[in-house]
Design an enzyme around this catalytic site. Structure first.
Site, mmCIF file in Angstrom:
data_model
loop_
_atom_site.group_PDB
_atom_site.id
_atom_site.type_symbol
_atom_site.label_atom_id
_atom_site.label_comp_id
_atom_site.label_asym_id
_atom_site.label_seq_id
_atom_site.Cartn_x
_atom_site.Cartn_y
_atom_site.Cartn_z
ATOM 1 N N LYS A 74 12.446 -4.059 5.627
ATOM 2 C CA LYS A 74 11.185 -4.127 6.420
ATOM 3 C C LYS A 74 10.348 -2.967 5.706
ATOM 4 O O LYS A 74 10.754 -1.804 5.863
ATOM 5 C CB LYS A 74 11.176 -4.511 7.624
ATOM 6 C CG LYS A 74 9.686 -4.767 8.051
ATOM 7 C CD LYS A 74 9.758 -5.045 9.504
ATOM 8 C CE LYS A 74 8.238 -5.518 10.068
ATOM 9 N NZ LYS A 74 8.276 -5.820 11.436
ATOM 10 N N SER A 149 6.619 -10.176 12.630
ATOM 11 C CA SER A 149 5.798 -9.679 11.344
ATOM 12 C C SER A 149 7.092 -9.257 10.376
ATOM 13 O O SER A 149 6.764 -8.992 9.174
ATOM 14 C CB SER A 149 5.208 -8.182 11.779
ATOM 15 O OG SER A 149 6.286 -7.342 12.264
ATOM 16 N N SER A 173 8.990 -9.797 16.460
ATOM 17 C CA SER A 173 9.075 -9.738 15.177
ATOM 18 C C SER A 173 10.169 -10.020 14.393
ATOM 19 O O SER A 173 10.116 -10.174 13.039
ATOM 20 C CB SER A 173 8.112 -8.482 14.723
ATOM 21 O OG SER A 173 6.811 -8.486 15.169
#
Length: 466
Positions: A74, A149, A173
């Site tokens: 990420k 996210s 997330s």
């Protein structure tokens, strides 16, 4: 066990495939993908590391279990010499000066990073639409959001572009996008994995979390990343979780679920029906199931966002273009700070900074922020009481199915409410795993602090039960 890591390890060790061909295949898939999952490809680094693994195998040397295994990161983690954009205009050209502890441990184990993955900017969002690189598209239906996210990370795993990915979970997330894309996603006990090198959103709930296609792969990656780190004082030493230990779940006698989650008017009727059907299957195995009382969803969401916004306002105050970031000059230093932040932060990030500064301001902090801290303590106490009655807690991951791309941006309040079933466990700092079973968006398994092993045990039990 259905482990891609074990399978690929054997193929490499037996010389059935080369690491270079494996990595090139994954890089090609990532380049061609239409799900908008990649912020930057690490092709030069990945291929050079793959060549080293191939050379080692050619010499007849033994390779480790993670050696040569391709993974994604990420884009909120530091990896020295690569861009770390946080999917934000402010950091779009920023290069990491060092490597995050969790990522370094994976590199030390021989895993090969392929890409920095698309995500909500600074982790601010539940749909991975709040990004300068365009919305992440769901792996199952590209008209729907990938979840946030860590949307790019979950979609890459679901589409087999990476074997596993490292997301970041603050209020759900990792777990929510894992549920939206039908893969496994773990938020470990807070402090089990070092946060050093992870861009801070809300420091009291931020967790490094693996996303993969099997419980076993989650276990392998978790073990490698876990441990005390002198660079993160919230970390602690944890025992390794053995492969055999998560294959039996006989010590799990009692399962709880929150009655108000299931009786809420906000829950999708199909998710409710599927969840209750799962409960019946668990009862049929002789496990006692207990209904538990918990805080209402709106209290959980408001408590979480009060604290998270306050912490992100504080954490992002350093981003003014002075030391790093995309600085915009204006007629005075103060004006330069203002225009740099106004132009480079997304609307959602600005919304959270403004909200955070408000709850921390004089006249509001006692009434709002301190009340949020007190509620967090009450939530933790409620969990302690619950885990005296039950071994694990089962819950839906989300009250609804993934929305269409564009809908969440029109209604931020609805986006916040999509976190209703995840944020409570974040506030309690508990280990929680999303599994791709039980409802359309999966199930969450939660245990008491430091009981990450129990979560994996029950996940394996459910794999064969529902």
């Amino acid at each position: 066990m259905d482990s891609q890591i074990h399978k690929i390890h054997q193929q490499l060790a037996n010389k059935e495939i080369t690491c270079t061909s494996l990595v090139q295949e994954k890089l090609d898939l990532l380049k061609q993908n239409t799900n908008n999952t990649v912020n930057s490809l690490l092709d030069t680094l990945a291929l050079s590391l793959a060549a080293k693994v191939d050379a080692k195998i050619k010499k007849g040397e033994t390779i480790g279990l993670l050696e040569g295994i391709p993974f994604g990161i990420k884009d909120v983690y530091m990896l020295q010499g690569t861009t770390a954009t946080a999917s934000s205009n402010l950091l779009k050209n920023y290069k990491s000066a060092y490597t995050a502890t969790a990522i370094q441990k994976l590199l030390d184990a021989g895993a090969i990073p392929l890409a920095k993955e698309n995500c909500d900017s600074f982790g601010h969002g539940s749909s991975s639409e709040n990004t300068i690189f365009g919305a992440v598209k769901n792996a199952i239906n590209p008209d729907l959001v990938g979840g946030g996210s860590s949307g790019g990370s979950a979609v890459n795993v679901a589409k087999d572009y990476t074997v596993f990915s490292i997301g970041g979970d603050t209020g759900g997330s990792v777990r929510q996008p894992a549920g939206y894309n039908h893969v496994y996603g773990l938020k470990p006990t807070y402090g089990r994995i070092s946060r050093f090198g992870l861009m801070a959103y809300a420091s009291s709930t931020d967790c490094v979390g693996p996303i993969a296609k099997s419980v076993e792969d989650i276990r392998i990656v978790l073990n490698v990343m876990s441990g005390k780190d002198i660079k993160d004082q919230t970390t602690y030493a944890s025992a390794e979780i053995n492969e055999d230990s998560i294959l039996t779940s006989t010590e799990i006698k009692t399962v709880g679920y929150f009655k108000n989650f299931i009786e809420s008017e906000a829950i999708n009727p199909e998710i409710k029906t599927e969840f209750l059907a799962t409960i019946e299957k668990i009862k049929a195995k002789g496990i006692v199931v207990k209904e538990l009382d918990f805080f209402k969803s709106d209290i959980l969401v408001s408590t979480y966002y009060t604290l998270a916004m306050a912490e992100t306002a504080s954490n992002l105050s350093r981003l003014d273009g002075s030391n790093y970031g995309n600085r915009i000059e204006d007629k005075s230093l103060k004006e330069s700070y203002a225009i740099t932040r106004s132009e480079n932060f997304s609307e959602e990030t600005k919304r959270r900074i403004v909200g955070g500064n408000q709850v921390l301001s004089q006249g509001f902090s006692d009434e709002i922020y301190l009340k949020g801290l007190a509620l967090r303590d009450s939530i933790s106490e409620s969990f302690e009481k619950d885990f005296k009655e039950v071994d694990v807690i089962l819950s839906p991951v989300t009250p609804n199915t993934p929305p269409k791309i564009g809908n969440s941006l029109k209604d931020p309040h609805a986006m916040y409410l999509s976190d209703a079933y995840t944020v409570g466990f974040s506030l309690g700092q508990l280990p929680t795993l999303t599994i791709p079973q039980g409802t359309e968006t999966g199930l969450q398994i939660t245990a008491a602090k430091n009981n990450d092993e129990l979560v994996l045990k029950f996940a394996n039990f459910l794999k064969d039960t529902i």
